[in-house]
Motif scaffolding. Sequence first.
Motif, PDB file in Angstrom:
ATOM      1  N   ILE A  68       0.864  -1.179   0.000  1.00 16.46           N
ATOM      2  CA  ILE A  68       0.000   0.000   0.000  1.00 16.46           C
ATOM      3  C   ILE A  68       0.903   1.233   0.000  1.00 16.46           C
ATOM      4  O   ILE A  68       1.945   1.260   0.662  1.00 16.46           O
ATOM      5  CB  ILE A  68      -0.917   0.010   1.242  1.00 16.46           C
ATOM      6  CG1 ILE A  68      -1.743  -1.289   1.305  1.00 16.46           C
ATOM      7  CG2 ILE A  68      -1.840   1.228   1.219  1.00 16.46           C
ATOM      8  CD1 ILE A  68      -2.692  -1.499   0.152  1.00 16.46           C
ATOM      9  N   ASP A  69       0.498   2.236  -0.776  1.00 21.02           N
ATOM     10  CA  ASP A  69       1.357   3.423  -0.881  1.00 21.02           C
ATOM     11  C   ASP A  69       1.474   4.133   0.478  1.00 21.02           C
ATOM     12  O   ASP A  69       0.768   3.811   1.444  1.00 21.02           O
ATOM     13  CB  ASP A  69       0.845   4.369  -1.970  1.00 21.02           C
ATOM     14  CG  ASP A  69      -0.466   5.065  -1.618  1.00 21.02           C
ATOM     15  OD1 ASP A  69      -0.936   4.939  -0.473  1.00 21.02           O
ATOM     16  OD2 ASP A  69      -1.022   5.734  -2.490  1.00 21.02           O
TER      17      ASP A  69
ATOM     18  N   ASN B  75       0.526   6.828   1.574  1.00 22.57           N
ATOM     19  CA  ASN B  75      -0.667   7.500   2.089  1.00 22.57           C
ATOM     20  C   ASN B  75      -1.773   6.521   2.464  1.00 22.57           C
ATOM     21  O   ASN B  75      -2.874   6.926   2.826  1.00 22.57           O
ATOM     22  CB  ASN B  75      -1.193   8.487   1.046  1.00 22.57           C
ATOM     23  CG  ASN B  75      -0.217   9.602   0.769  1.00 22.57           C
ATOM     24  OD1 ASN B  75       0.401  10.132   1.688  1.00 22.57           O
ATOM     25  ND2 ASN B  75      -0.055   9.951  -0.506  1.00 22.57           N
TER      26      ASN B  75
ATOM     27  N   GLN C   5      -3.546   4.641   0.558  1.00 20.86           N
ATOM     28  CA  GLN C   5      -4.713   4.877  -0.296  1.00 20.86           C
ATOM     29  C   GLN C   5      -4.797   3.928  -1.478  1.00 20.86           C
ATOM     30  O   GLN C   5      -5.893   3.650  -1.963  1.00 20.86           O
ATOM     31  CB  GLN C   5      -4.694   6.324  -0.812  1.00 20.86           C
ATOM     32  CG  GLN C   5      -4.908   7.371   0.276  1.00 20.86           C
ATOM     33  CD  GLN C   5      -4.715   8.774  -0.237  1.00 20.86           C
ATOM     34  OE1 GLN C   5      -3.980   9.011  -1.186  1.00 20.86           O
ATOM     35  NE2 GLN C   5      -5.362   9.733   0.417  1.00 20.86           N
ATOM     36  N   GLU C   6      -3.665   3.456  -1.984  1.00 20.99           N
ATOM     37  CA  GLU C   6      -3.681   2.649  -3.204  1.00 20.99           C
ATOM     38  C   GLU C   6      -2.704   1.487  -3.092  1.00 20.99           C
ATOM     39  O   GLU C   6      -1.714   1.554  -2.361  1.00 20.99           O
ATOM     40  CB  GLU C   6      -3.313   3.512  -4.424  1.00 20.99           C
ATOM     41  CG  GLU C   6      -4.300   4.622  -4.729  1.00 20.99           C
ATOM     42  CD  GLU C   6      -3.900   5.405  -5.972  1.00 20.99           C
ATOM     43  OE1 GLU C   6      -2.745   5.242  -6.432  1.00 20.99           O
ATOM     44  OE2 GLU C   6      -4.735   6.159  -6.483  1.00 20.99           O
ATOM     45  N   TRP C   7      -3.015   0.441  -3.902  1.00 21.12           N
ATOM     46  CA  TRP C   7      -2.118  -0.712  -3.972  1.00 21.12           C
ATOM     47  C   TRP C   7      -0.940  -0.374  -4.894  1.00 21.12           C
ATOM     48  O   TRP C   7      -1.091   0.302  -5.912  1.00 21.12           O
ATOM     49  CB  TRP C   7      -2.859  -1.922  -4.562  1.00 21.12           C
ATOM     50  CG  TRP C   7      -3.895  -2.527  -3.672  1.00 21.12           C
ATOM     51  CD1 TRP C   7      -4.905  -1.885  -3.026  1.00 21.12           C
ATOM     52  CD2 TRP C   7      -4.035  -3.912  -3.362  1.00 21.12           C
ATOM     53  NE1 TRP C   7      -5.675  -2.776  -2.335  1.00 21.12           N
ATOM     54  CE2 TRP C   7      -5.170  -4.032  -2.525  1.00 21.12           C
ATOM     55  CE3 TRP C   7      -3.341  -5.061  -3.712  1.00 21.12           C
ATOM     56  CZ2 TRP C   7      -5.601  -5.266  -2.033  1.00 21.12           C
ATOM     57  CZ3 TRP C   7      -3.772  -6.293  -3.235  1.00 21.12           C
ATOM     58  CH2 TRP C   7      -4.881  -6.405  -2.393  1.00 21.12           C
ATOM     59  N   GLU C   8       0.226  -0.912  -4.546  1.00 18.29           N
ATOM     60  CA  GLU C   8       1.417  -0.770  -5.385  1.00 18.29           C
ATOM     61  C   GLU C   8       2.199  -2.092  -5.368  1.00 18.29           C
ATOM     62  O   GLU C   8       2.723  -2.463  -4.314  1.00 18.29           O
ATOM     63  CB  GLU C   8       2.327   0.358  -4.876  1.00 18.29           C
ATOM     64  CG  GLU C   8       1.761   1.747  -4.988  1.00 18.29           C
ATOM     65  CD  GLU C   8       2.740   2.802  -4.484  1.00 18.29           C
ATOM     66  OE1 GLU C   8       3.654   2.441  -3.687  1.00 18.29           O
ATOM     67  OE2 GLU C   8       2.609   3.963  -4.888  1.00 18.29           O
TER      68      GLU C   8
ATOM     69  N   VAL D 295      -0.644  -2.873  -8.678  1.00 17.19           N
ATOM     70  CA  VAL D 295      -1.976  -3.478  -8.756  1.00 17.19           C
ATOM     71  C   VAL D 295      -1.806  -4.929  -9.193  1.00 17.19           C
ATOM     72  O   VAL D 295      -1.248  -5.201 -10.258  1.00 17.19           O
ATOM     73  CB  VAL D 295      -2.871  -2.719  -9.761  1.00 17.19           C
ATOM     74  CG1 VAL D 295      -4.215  -3.423  -9.886  1.00 17.19           C
ATOM     75  CG2 VAL D 295      -3.061  -1.273  -9.304  1.00 17.19           C
TER      76      VAL D 295
END
Length: 360
Positions: free
Chosen positions: A284-285, A287, A289-292, A294
């Motif tokens: 997860i980034d 923040n 907030q997003e997968w890294e 995907v």
Amino acid sequence: MAEAPIKFGILGCANIARKLSRAIRLSPNSELYAIGSRSVERAAKFAKDNGFPDSAKVYGSYDAVLDDPEVDAVYMPLPTSLHVKWAVLAAGKKKHLLLEKPVALNVAELDLILEACESAGVQIMDATMWMHHPRTAKMEEFLFDSSRFGELKFVHSSFSFAADKNFLENDIRVKPDLDALGALGDAGWYCIRAILWAADYRLPKSVVSLGGTVLNSAGVIIACGASMEWDDGKTATFHCSFTANMTMDATVVGTNGVLRVNDFVIPYEENRASFLSAAEKPGIDENLQEWEPVPAEETVVATESPQEALMVSEFSRLVGNIKFRGASPEKRWPELSRKTQVVLDAVKASIDNSDQVIEC
């Protein structure tokens, strides 16, 4: 010179037999040769409606199909309660057997069928069609690549569909005298096979139903689930139902990768199918907030023939090896049927015993 095609007789005019009639027509080493029903009129209508050649034999009984010396193999889509009787008779007549799932009401009945087939030297295969799609072999390449997928940890599968009122009241799959296993036998068979497939067909140590099993007024299962555990700590769950929205999902989780497929029983499209895999461990980034990255690499597998035709072709190849080259029946397929039935029996026993843990 090309070998003669394997001549199929079909016992009964079940709805699924329409699909298999087409599969036999599409298979290059198979021939629609005979159809038998409890009335010759019904058999004749089925043959006319499903593309049988004019030369096909039309019989008013199942016995007549088995007594025809030209029939090499039979496809049997009869209610499960009739499998042991007619499968044993078919083997006794030296007919190779493509048997619709669930193959039996319990493993004791299945053993009678398998013993008859082994004694007669005939091939038996259950009609679990998705196993013959080339996508399945491609998924196996990923699952058994230790560097990409790693060690298996967890599997979940589900097969459900929201049946209408007529199905829930009148279909043979909800009748205790015809298909007493209900949704467990019809849809749960696929879920259990998918789990065993992902586990390289190693049987679990124990099985327990998940609770919340739904029975109809006749006591037939219309929804259920179960969990499984292996000695090495991997686990699996499944859910099957005649009363929930359509699902045909399988998720397989390893130490390094994940495989997901949302249409494993019947592909969304007949001539192509896909699955998602992830071999990179995402994070997860910063923040949150997003997968890294995907984790969604899609693999698309095309096929010129539908999976049921590929199944028939493979079955006919095995029968041809026996008929024309003196080979022995392939043992892999009856072994997979029996392992699936063993787990299915354990789930049923757990349900019948108030969700008790059952050792396999």
